[in-house]
Design a protein around this motif. Sequence first.
Motif, PDB file in Angstrom:
ATOM      1  N   LEU A  96     -44.755 -46.366  -7.673  1.00 56.73           N
ATOM      2  CA  LEU A  96     -45.568 -45.985  -6.512  1.00 56.73           C
ATOM      3  C   LEU A  96     -47.013 -46.397  -6.776  1.00 56.73           C
ATOM      4  O   LEU A  96     -47.536 -46.175  -7.873  1.00 56.73           O
ATOM      5  CB  LEU A  96     -45.491 -44.464  -6.278  1.00 56.73           C
ATOM      6  CG  LEU A  96     -46.402 -43.884  -5.192  1.00 56.73           C
ATOM      7  CD1 LEU A  96     -45.978 -44.384  -3.821  1.00 56.73           C
ATOM      8  CD2 LEU A  96     -46.364 -42.360  -5.224  1.00 56.73           C
ATOM      9  N   ALA A  97     -47.650 -47.000  -5.780  1.00 55.06           N
ATOM     10  CA  ALA A  97     -49.081 -47.318  -5.872  1.00 55.06           C
ATOM     11  C   ALA A  97     -49.864 -46.092  -5.413  1.00 55.06           C
ATOM     12  O   ALA A  97     -49.708 -45.635  -4.285  1.00 55.06           O
ATOM     13  CB  ALA A  97     -49.412 -48.519  -4.998  1.00 55.06           C
ATOM     14  N   VAL A  98     -50.678 -45.572  -6.305  1.00 52.43           N
ATOM     15  CA  VAL A  98     -51.425 -44.348  -6.011  1.00 52.43           C
ATOM     16  C   VAL A  98     -52.892 -44.691  -5.779  1.00 52.43           C
ATOM     17  O   VAL A  98     -53.499 -45.431  -6.554  1.00 52.43           O
ATOM     18  CB  VAL A  98     -51.286 -43.337  -7.169  1.00 52.43           C
ATOM     19  CG1 VAL A  98     -52.113 -42.088  -6.898  1.00 52.43           C
ATOM     20  CG2 VAL A  98     -49.820 -42.971  -7.367  1.00 52.43           C
ATOM     21  N   SER A  99     -53.444 -44.138  -4.722  1.00 50.30           N
ATOM     22  CA  SER A  99     -54.864 -44.263  -4.398  1.00 50.30           C
ATOM     23  C   SER A  99     -55.359 -45.705  -4.375  1.00 50.30           C
ATOM     24  O   SER A  99     -56.301 -46.061  -5.096  1.00 50.30           O
ATOM     25  CB  SER A  99     -55.719 -43.450  -5.385  1.00 50.30           C
ATOM     26  OG  SER A  99     -55.314 -42.109  -5.414  1.00 50.30           O
ATOM     27  N   PRO A 100     -54.766 -46.557  -3.570  1.00 55.38           N
ATOM     28  CA  PRO A 100     -55.282 -47.934  -3.474  1.00 55.38           C
ATOM     29  C   PRO A 100     -56.640 -47.954  -2.784  1.00 55.38           C
ATOM     30  O   PRO A 100     -56.850 -47.239  -1.807  1.00 55.38           O
ATOM     31  CB  PRO A 100     -54.222 -48.652  -2.637  1.00 55.38           C
ATOM     32  CG  PRO A 100     -53.582 -47.584  -1.828  1.00 55.38           C
ATOM     33  CD  PRO A 100     -53.614 -46.337  -2.672  1.00 55.38           C
ATOM     34  N   THR A 101     -57.556 -48.771  -3.312  1.00 53.48           N
ATOM     35  CA  THR A 101     -58.886 -48.863  -2.698  1.00 53.48           C
ATOM     36  C   THR A 101     -58.867 -49.768  -1.476  1.00 53.48           C
ATOM     37  O   THR A 101     -59.797 -49.746  -0.684  1.00 53.48           O
ATOM     38  CB  THR A 101     -59.904 -49.401  -3.717  1.00 53.48           C
ATOM     39  OG1 THR A 101     -59.441 -50.663  -4.205  1.00 53.48           O
ATOM     40  CG2 THR A 101     -60.062 -48.440  -4.876  1.00 53.48           C
ATOM     41  N   GLN A 102     -57.830 -50.582  -1.359  1.00 54.39           N
ATOM     42  CA  GLN A 102     -57.653 -51.437  -0.184  1.00 54.39           C
ATOM     43  C   GLN A 102     -56.174 -51.436   0.166  1.00 54.39           C
ATOM     44  O   GLN A 102     -55.328 -51.273  -0.696  1.00 54.39           O
ATOM     45  CB  GLN A 102     -58.097 -52.881  -0.468  1.00 54.39           C
ATOM     46  CG  GLN A 102     -59.571 -53.033  -0.793  1.00 54.39           C
ATOM     47  CD  GLN A 102     -60.446 -52.869   0.424  1.00 54.39           C
ATOM     48  OE1 GLN A 102     -60.001 -53.043   1.552  1.00 54.39           O
ATOM     49  NE2 GLN A 102     -61.709 -52.515   0.194  1.00 54.39           N
ATOM     50  N   GLY A 103     -55.869 -51.595   1.430  1.00 48.20           N
ATOM     51  CA  GLY A 103     -54.479 -51.717   1.827  1.00 48.20           C
ATOM     52  C   GLY A 103     -53.777 -50.375   1.939  1.00 48.20           C
ATOM     53  O   GLY A 103     -54.394 -49.303   1.851  1.00 48.20           O
ATOM     54  N   THR A 104     -52.485 -50.472   2.135  1.00 44.63           N
ATOM     55  CA  THR A 104     -51.668 -49.277   2.331  1.00 44.63           C
ATOM     56  C   THR A 104     -50.546 -49.258   1.306  1.00 44.63           C
ATOM     57  O   THR A 104     -49.854 -50.258   1.131  1.00 44.63           O
ATOM     58  CB  THR A 104     -51.054 -49.294   3.747  1.00 44.63           C
ATOM     59  OG1 THR A 104     -52.092 -49.503   4.702  1.00 44.63           O
ATOM     60  CG2 THR A 104     -50.335 -48.005   4.039  1.00 44.63           C
ATOM     61  N   LEU A 148     -47.698 -52.697  -2.025  1.00 45.03           N
ATOM     62  CA  LEU A 148     -48.916 -52.510  -1.244  1.00 45.03           C
ATOM     63  C   LEU A 148     -48.873 -53.448  -0.042  1.00 45.03           C
ATOM     64  O   LEU A 148     -48.458 -54.599  -0.171  1.00 45.03           O
ATOM     65  CB  LEU A 148     -50.148 -52.827  -2.080  1.00 45.03           C
ATOM     66  CG  LEU A 148     -50.672 -51.727  -2.987  1.00 45.03           C
ATOM     67  CD1 LEU A 148     -51.656 -52.301  -3.987  1.00 45.03           C
ATOM     68  CD2 LEU A 148     -51.347 -50.638  -2.177  1.00 45.03           C
ATOM     69  N   LEU A 149     -49.349 -52.951   1.089  1.00 45.63           N
ATOM     70  CA  LEU A 149     -49.331 -53.742   2.316  1.00 45.63           C
ATOM     71  C   LEU A 149     -50.739 -53.814   2.902  1.00 45.63           C
ATOM     72  O   LEU A 149     -51.614 -53.014   2.551  1.00 45.63           O
ATOM     73  CB  LEU A 149     -48.383 -53.111   3.343  1.00 45.63           C
ATOM     74  CG  LEU A 149     -46.906 -53.036   2.926  1.00 45.63           C
ATOM     75  CD1 LEU A 149     -46.142 -52.082   3.844  1.00 45.63           C
ATOM     76  CD2 LEU A 149     -46.276 -54.410   2.958  1.00 45.63           C
ATOM     77  N   ASN A 150     -50.904 -54.787   3.793  1.00 45.24           N
ATOM     78  CA  ASN A 150     -52.142 -54.899   4.587  1.00 45.24           C
ATOM     79  C   ASN A 150     -53.391 -55.078   3.734  1.00 45.24           C
ATOM     80  O   ASN A 150     -54.421 -54.451   3.981  1.00 45.24           O
ATOM     81  CB  ASN A 150     -52.303 -53.681   5.495  1.00 45.24           C
ATOM     82  CG  ASN A 150     -51.096 -53.474   6.386  1.00 45.24           C
ATOM     83  OD1 ASN A 150     -50.542 -54.439   6.908  1.00 45.24           O
ATOM     84  ND2 ASN A 150     -50.671 -52.241   6.550  1.00 45.24           N
ATOM     85  N   ILE A 151     -53.276 -55.921   2.744  1.00 41.78           N
ATOM     86  CA  ILE A 151     -54.452 -56.232   1.926  1.00 41.78           C
ATOM     87  C   ILE A 151     -55.179 -57.396   2.571  1.00 41.78           C
ATOM     88  O   ILE A 151     -54.608 -58.469   2.745  1.00 41.78           O
ATOM     89  CB  ILE A 151     -54.035 -56.596   0.497  1.00 41.78           C
ATOM     90  CG1 ILE A 151     -53.357 -55.402  -0.163  1.00 41.78           C
ATOM     91  CG2 ILE A 151     -55.235 -57.045  -0.311  1.00 41.78           C
ATOM     92  CD1 ILE A 151     -52.747 -55.743  -1.495  1.00 41.78           C
ATOM     93  N   GLY A 152     -56.423 -57.191   2.929  1.00 37.44           N
ATOM     94  CA  GLY A 152     -57.214 -58.251   3.538  1.00 37.44           C
ATOM     95  C   GLY A 152     -57.996 -59.000   2.480  1.00 37.44           C
ATOM     96  O   GLY A 152     -57.698 -58.935   1.292  1.00 37.44           O
ATOM     97  N   ARG A 153     -59.007 -59.735   2.937  1.00 34.41           N
ATOM     98  CA  ARG A 153     -59.851 -60.467   1.997  1.00 34.41           C
ATOM     99  C   ARG A 153     -60.694 -59.453   1.234  1.00 34.41           C
ATOM    100  O   ARG A 153     -61.645 -58.884   1.786  1.00 34.41           O
ATOM    101  CB  ARG A 153     -60.761 -61.446   2.734  1.00 34.41           C
ATOM    102  CG  ARG A 153     -60.008 -62.533   3.472  1.00 34.41           C
ATOM    103  CD  ARG A 153     -60.957 -63.521   4.088  1.00 34.41           C
ATOM    104  NE  ARG A 153     -60.227 -64.498   4.892  1.00 34.41           N
ATOM    105  CZ  ARG A 153     -60.007 -64.365   6.188  1.00 34.41           C
ATOM    106  NH1 ARG A 153     -60.481 -63.316   6.816  1.00 34.41           N
ATOM    107  NH2 ARG A 153     -59.335 -65.279   6.842  1.00 34.41           N
ATOM    108  N   SER A 154     -60.330 -59.213   0.033  1.00 36.77           N
ATOM    109  CA  SER A 154     -61.018 -58.164  -0.713  1.00 36.77           C
ATOM    110  C   SER A 154     -60.548 -58.175  -2.154  1.00 36.77           C
ATOM    111  O   SER A 154     -59.666 -58.935  -2.538  1.00 36.77           O
ATOM    112  CB  SER A 154     -60.704 -56.795  -0.109  1.00 36.77           C
ATOM    113  OG  SER A 154     -59.321 -56.530  -0.251  1.00 36.77           O
ATOM    114  N   SER A 155     -61.120 -57.303  -2.924  1.00 32.72           N
ATOM    115  CA  SER A 155     -60.587 -56.993  -4.243  1.00 32.72           C
ATOM    116  C   SER A 155     -60.351 -55.495  -4.264  1.00 32.72           C
ATOM    117  O   SER A 155     -61.000 -54.744  -3.538  1.00 32.72           O
ATOM    118  CB  SER A 155     -61.574 -57.387  -5.342  1.00 32.72           C
ATOM    119  OG  SER A 155     -62.784 -56.685  -5.172  1.00 32.72           O
TER     120      SER A 155
END
Lengths: 213, 166
Positions: free
Chosen positions: A152-160, A175-182
């Motif tokens: 499980l991905a916990v507390s992502p700073t970007q995405g869902t 993780l889903l919906n990661i845009g242009r970011s880090s």
Amino acid sequence: MPATFAARTCNAGTRACSLSKYAATSREMQVALNLDRGRSILKPISTAIPRTLTRLSTYLSFFFLLLPAHMFAQVYGSGNHQVAVVVSPISLLQVSGGAVNFNVTTANVVAGQDEMSVSNSASQLFWGTNSGTQKITAQTSLGSPLFTLKLLAVSPTQGTAASEFALSTTPTDLLLNIGRSSGTCTLQYTAVALASQGTGTDNHTITFTIQAQ
Amino acid sequence: MKRTLFTLALVAAFGLITESAFAQATATQSVTLAVNAVYKISTSGNPGALTISNGSAGSDNLTAVSDNSTTYSITQNFGNTVKITVHMDAALTAGYTLQMNLASTQGTSLGNVDISNATSGSAVDVVTAIARGADAGQTIGYTFSALASAGTLSSTTKTVTLTLTN
């Protein structure tokens, strides 16, 4: 009688020069000083010019020679070119925390429960991408594990974060919906073993992949 | 013209392939999962006091009393030859009998087992052939009996130990 001059014509851009003859009147001769960056290039071939004119021409030549060269700087030509700049799609992934070791012992067991589970949240996943709408998947190299390993991905700073899932050899969304970011998230592994399955060891190599969603 | 178009198409295709190749990135991590042999047993609490206060005229055997208020649970992944043994911290005086009966779904219950003289060096089996897995909330039955000829017994507390072993 007009004087005959040999004139050298130079192109500053190509640095090519050529000689040519032409006749000039005495007045023209005074001003027909083709200066190439401050240097006189007139070369009289024959003359019937009065001495005064010769002197005047000489004085004028010295006068112009004394002037700074940049005052006579000329644009002999111009050019342009095109510069192509390309930024390719770049995506990066990194896992910190090193190897994860689960050890299910009696201390992790509740009497009466067949399921024995242990969790580990010591790892973090870092990513960066300059592409839009990306996702991260995870899969294991172990085709037939004895026990269940969930992620499980916990507390992502970007995405869902996707729902917790059991790792398999099929890539599953983490993780889903990661845009242009880090960004970063904590990786929560949960090992689930059933007492009825007995003892044993599973060695997984987990592969994370960032890709277009 | 055709050659130019073909070349452009090749370049475009190569460009797409290159983008696709760089669009993905991967990272790996090793995860090792080890499950050791596990034995776990617990009880739900203590039974009520077992007090004999009745008998039948003409019989030395006083009326036995029972308690089925407690349970035990187990989890083990060792094998299918696991059993439960029972012993007390001290044996009972002659003329008094304490029996136990442990229910089981994962193993074979031996029914009412006399544990009156079972101490640490002489534990007795109460459940055998327990399969891997868990068995939760199984009833622990106690039956206390006494002979009139043994006299009275002041309140005595015994510690009964259940052991999951192979």
